[in-house]
Enzyme design. Structure first.
Site, PDB file in Angstrom:
ATOM      1  N   THR A  70       4.634   7.280  26.317  1.00 56.64           N
ATOM      2  CA  THR A  70       5.704   6.789  27.185  1.00 56.64           C
ATOM      3  C   THR A  70       6.406   5.578  26.586  1.00 56.64           C
ATOM      4  OG1 THR A  70       4.128   5.392  28.382  1.00 56.64           O
ATOM      5  CG2 THR A  70       4.546   7.604  29.273  1.00 56.64           C
TER       6      THR A  70
ATOM      7  N   ALA B 172       8.174   6.604  20.903  1.00 62.22           N
ATOM      8  CA  ALA B 172       8.066   8.020  21.276  1.00 62.22           C
ATOM      9  C   ALA B 172       9.369   8.514  21.888  1.00 62.22           C
ATOM     10  CB  ALA B 172       6.907   8.218  22.247  1.00 62.22           C
ATOM     11  N   ARG B 173       9.972   7.687  22.740  1.00 57.88           N
ATOM     12  CA  ARG B 173      11.196   8.092  23.431  1.00 57.88           C
ATOM     13  C   ARG B 173      12.375   8.203  22.479  1.00 57.88           C
ATOM     14  NH1 ARG B 173      15.535   5.723  26.235  1.00 57.88           N
ATOM     15  NH2 ARG B 173      14.965   3.655  25.457  1.00 57.88           N
TER      16      ARG B 173
ATOM     17  N   ARG C  24      -1.276   4.823  29.440  1.00 54.99           N
ATOM     18  CA  ARG C  24      -1.914   4.221  30.611  1.00 54.99           C
ATOM     19  C   ARG C  24      -1.226   4.606  31.916  1.00 54.99           C
ATOM     20  NH1 ARG C  24      -1.721  -1.952  29.014  1.00 54.99           N
ATOM     21  NH2 ARG C  24       0.370  -1.233  28.445  1.00 54.99           N
TER      22      ARG C  24
ATOM     23  N   ASP D 241       5.656   5.415   7.035  1.00 52.01           N
ATOM     24  CA  ASP D 241       6.776   4.515   6.767  1.00 52.01           C
ATOM     25  C   ASP D 241       8.026   5.385   6.763  1.00 52.01           C
ATOM     26  OD1 ASP D 241       8.798   2.922   5.732  1.00 52.01           O
ATOM     27  OD2 ASP D 241       7.503   1.893   4.304  1.00 52.01           O
ATOM     28  N   HIS D 242       8.845   5.250   7.808  1.00 55.82           N
ATOM     29  CA  HIS D 242       9.949   6.205   7.973  1.00 55.82           C
ATOM     30  C   HIS D 242      10.944   6.168   6.823  1.00 55.82           C
ATOM     31  CE1 HIS D 242      11.819   2.561   9.721  1.00 55.82           C
ATOM     32  NE2 HIS D 242      12.956   3.111   9.372  1.00 55.82           N
TER      33      HIS D 242
ATOM     34  N   LYS E 150      13.305   9.623   4.413  1.00 56.41           N
ATOM     35  CA  LYS E 150      14.745   9.807   4.272  1.00 56.41           C
ATOM     36  C   LYS E 150      15.049  10.787   3.142  1.00 56.41           C
ATOM     37  CE  LYS E 150      16.127   5.357   6.196  1.00 56.41           C
ATOM     38  NZ  LYS E 150      16.951   5.917   7.282  1.00 56.41           N
TER      39      LYS E 150
ATOM     40  N   GLU F 283      20.863  -5.256   7.851  1.00 54.33           N
ATOM     41  CA  GLU F 283      20.986  -4.832   9.244  1.00 54.33           C
ATOM     42  C   GLU F 283      21.977  -5.732   9.972  1.00 54.33           C
ATOM     43  OE1 GLU F 283      17.008  -3.321  10.964  1.00 54.33           O
ATOM     44  OE2 GLU F 283      16.469  -5.002   9.678  1.00 54.33           O
TER      45      GLU F 283
ATOM     46  N   HIS G 143       8.663  -1.498   3.528  1.00 56.01           N
ATOM     47  CA  HIS G 143       9.832  -0.675   3.214  1.00 56.01           C
ATOM     48  C   HIS G 143      10.350  -0.927   1.796  1.00 56.01           C
ATOM     49  CE1 HIS G 143       9.714   0.611   7.236  1.00 56.01           C
ATOM     50  NE2 HIS G 143      10.466  -0.316   7.782  1.00 56.01           N
TER      51      HIS G 143
END
Length: 484
Positions: A19, A23-24, A51, A177-178, A182, A216, A240
């Site tokens: 939740t 995840a969302r 939870r 590690d996203h 890529k 960023e 990263h």
């Protein structure tokens, strides 16, 4: 063009922290997109665990909202969403207690891959790993996925690795590690090791320097409590940027398999020279007319945590001796840009005379936005008036080259989660990699504390502090522009 996709076995994927925000925003929408692409087998099941007390129907509504918001164009397709939601369930589980574990075990099936995604704070990793074993949910074929941060220094990284190792073999642990998921990062290895054109030039004899930028535009608002205990060095450089450095600098592995690739990455980290404090610049963004400053966002008017880091480092091996690597990353910069730039040396002699100017070939690998690669080449400027030279980009963006029929490029999380199910660890960090990276990073951070260094201020929407520009100017070089 027919896409060749490695099939995925049936699986039960349990998302602890199901939740939560990650995840969302990423995990569940990414799984939905893989389902829409036909890459999820009929007997796949996804179980959220957290939870919060809710039933399957309530969790499915939560997932449906996430799909509508973050699932892309297909998120509005109610039929696809409904078909995906049939595979989704939920269990109320206490990570540090006894509640919910037997019920969760009852949902899991024999004969399929069991994967457990720890989308929770690292402090809960040990408790989850212990209960997965003690309640019999995990066996020697199961896989666990852990999110960064992988510790906050070498000592805590070793402790975290030891905790996981008490319950799972290294071959079962997937440190995600996203950035490594890529498309362009993986394409980098294909360009380097699949083309004779580049590999002979990929060394100190021909490369002047390499720049790695992850810029960023966002502030740390909403993450201030975490970020102020981390800073840009821990949050970005240690993981990263270190991984990007390894991929750009590594030797060709003997074969494209997980341990061969990760062995070569580890050699790069261990070959990094210690960084002198004069070769590191820390920055912290200030307030302007429209934005609060960093210290307001973290609610600490005396904070000395950096929101920007630039540094120069060297790799002491035969391939890269004498070639500097410049790394920079920061918040509230001019634009959102992630790029690796391989800047080649000047031609040894110009036959066109000094009036032709200085021209260098630059291979620019864009990670975001608009993933792709360009190679800057020098040509004659069209028209009369003599030999006037100009640099133009040779575009190697794969999306355009593959044409409109090519499959939409998957999000990094989509690719990596499917690799977990396949049992492919190539794009995941090994425990010794993590520890070696901290062993190199820790002395830099310790030096800041010992000297009482204070970050240099910089304006929001800029390229960072002026000292970062001087880091390059002292060497007769300059950063590639962060374009707005």
């Amino acid at each position: 063009m027919v896409s060749r996709v490695i099939p995925v076995d049936g699986f039960d994927l349990v998302i602890f922290g199901g939740t939560g925000d990650l995840a969302r925003r990423k995990i569940l929408p990414g799984l939905f997109r893989r389902f829409c692409a036909g890459q999820m087998p009929e007997d796949a099941r996804i179980i959220g665990a957290a939870r919060s007390e809710m039933d399957d129907a309530a969790f499915r509504e939560t997932v449906a909202e996430a799909i509508r918001e973050f699932g892309g164009a297909q998120g509005a397709d109610e039929a696809l969403a409904e078909a995906f939601l049939e595979r989704v369930g939920y269990e109320h589980v206490d990570a540090t207690g006894e509640t919910g574990w037997e019920s969760l075990k009852g949902r899991l099936r024999d004969g399929v891959v069991r994967a457990f995604y720890f989308s929770v704070a690292p402090s809960l990793f040990g408790a989850l790993a212990e209960r997965l074993r003690s309640f019999g949910l995990a066996d020697d074929e199961s896989r666990v996925v852990v999110e960064k941060p992988f510790g906050k220094d070498l000592e805590t990284a070793k402790a975290l690795n030891a905790t996981l190792a008490e319950h799972f073999d290294e071959t079962q642990i997937y440190r995600i590690d996203h950035y490594l998921g890529k498309e362009t990062v993986q394409n980098l290895m294909a360009v380097r090791f699949g083309n004779m054109l580049f590999e002979p030039l990929w060394n100190a004899q021909y490369v002047d320097h390499i720049q790695i930028t992850v810029a960023e535009t966002v502030s740390v608002a909403g993450r201030g409590s975490y970020y102020d205990t981390s800073g840009a060095m821990r949050d970005m450089v240690q993981n990263h940027l270190m991984q990007l450095l390894c991929l750009i600098a590594m030797e060709p592995p003997a074969r494209f398999n997980p341990d061969a690739v990760r062995d070569e990455k580890l050699k790069v980290i261990r070959a990094l020279d210690p960084v002198d404090h004069h070769q590191v610049v820390r920055g912290q963004y200030e307030a302007d007319d429209t934005q609060p400053g960093y210290r307001t966002h973290v609610d600490d008017l005396r904070s000395t945590t950096e929101s920007f880091v630039a540094l120069k480092c060297h790799i002491s091996n035969w391939r890269w001796a004498g070639t500097p690597f410049y790394l920079r990353t920061g918040k509230m910069l001019r634009s959102r840009t992630s790029e690796i730039a391989v800047v080649f040396k000047d031609a040894p002699h110009s036959i066109f005379g000094p009036e032709a100017g200085t021209h260098r070939n630059v291979l620019a690998i864009r990670l975001q936005p608009n993933e792709g690669m360009t190679l800057g080449v020098t040509i004659k400027e069209p028209g009369p008036g003599g030999m006037r030279l100009v640099d133009v980009p040779l575009d190697m963006t794969f999306a355009e080259a593959l044409g409109p029929d090519a499959e939409e490029v998957p999000d990094a999380y989509e690719r990596l989660i499917m690799d977990v199910i396949r049992g492919n660890q190539t794009l995941f960090m090994r425990g010794d990699e993590v520890e070696a990276a901290w062993a190199w990073t820790d002395p830099i951070i310790a030096g800041w504390k010992r000297r009482g260094d204070v970050p240099k201020p910089y304006d929001p929407g800029s390229n960072g502090p002026e000292d970062a520009l001087m880091l390059m100017h002292r060497d007769g070089r300059k950063w590639r522009e962060i374009k707005a």
